[in-house]
Design an enzyme around this catalytic site. Structure first.
Site, mmCIF file in Angstrom:
data_model
loop_
_atom_site.group_PDB
_atom_site.id
_atom_site.type_symbol
_atom_site.label_atom_id
_atom_site.label_comp_id
_atom_site.label_asym_id
_atom_site.label_seq_id
_atom_site.Cartn_x
_atom_site.Cartn_y
_atom_site.Cartn_z
ATOM 1 C CG ASN A 1 2.583 -2.859 0.999
ATOM 2 O OD1 ASN A 1 1.640 -3.897 1.099
ATOM 3 N ND2 ASN A 1 3.174 -2.441 -0.028
ATOM 4 C CB CYS A 2 -2.627 -2.112 2.631
ATOM 5 S SG CYS A 2 -4.290 -1.271 2.863
ATOM 6 N N PRO A 3 -2.382 0.393 5.431
ATOM 7 C CG PRO A 3 -2.452 2.519 5.409
ATOM 8 C CD PRO A 3 -2.047 1.447 4.472
#
Length: 137
Positions: A55-57
């Site tokens: 969920n971390c771009p």
């Protein structure tokens, strides 16, 4: 997000993450070395390990790069739980170092690290230190 100050982890990060207009300001990555290729454009298989969160771009783009370059067999990966807690990014299973939280990886730096505890992190298994915590590299 947690922060390391001289190698010690603190739950609360005292630095603001927004500017006066309220725009998010990503902190600069301070660990920015490069992988030394063993062959033509290929890292030594089994030498590097990547710490990421889906969920971390910024971490996600390292996974895309790893796949596009065909490095899935050369660089192993630990995936963080989908949410952070007071320990920051946490792991149910880390086959590389056996850590349960990413700040434990940062604490292993030979020079005590000061800065935010962020993903992605590329770990050098051979030298036992972080190569880079910058996704653009």
């Amino acid at each position: 997000m947690g922060v390391m100050i001289e190698g010690r982890y603190y739950v609360n990060d005292p630095a603001p993450q927004t500017d006066a207009a309220g725009t998010f300001q990503r902190s600069r990555s301070t660990l920015r070395d490069w992988v030394e290729p063993a062959g033509q454009f290929a890292p030594e298989p089994g030498r590097y390990h990547l710490y990421v969160a889906w969920n971390c771009p910024w971490a996600h783009r390292t996974l895309i790069g790893r796949a596009m370059l065909g490095l899935e067999d050369a660089i192993s990966v630990s995936y963080a739980r989908p949410t952070r807690n007071d320990q920051g990014w946490v792991y149910d299973h880390d086959p590389c170092l056996g850590v349960s939280a990413l700040h434990e990886v940062y604490a292993l730096q030979p020079t005590p690290y000061t800065g935010r505890v962020t993903v992605p992190v590329l770990w050098d298994i051979q030298t036992r230190q972080i190569v880079s915590n910058e996704s653009a590299d």
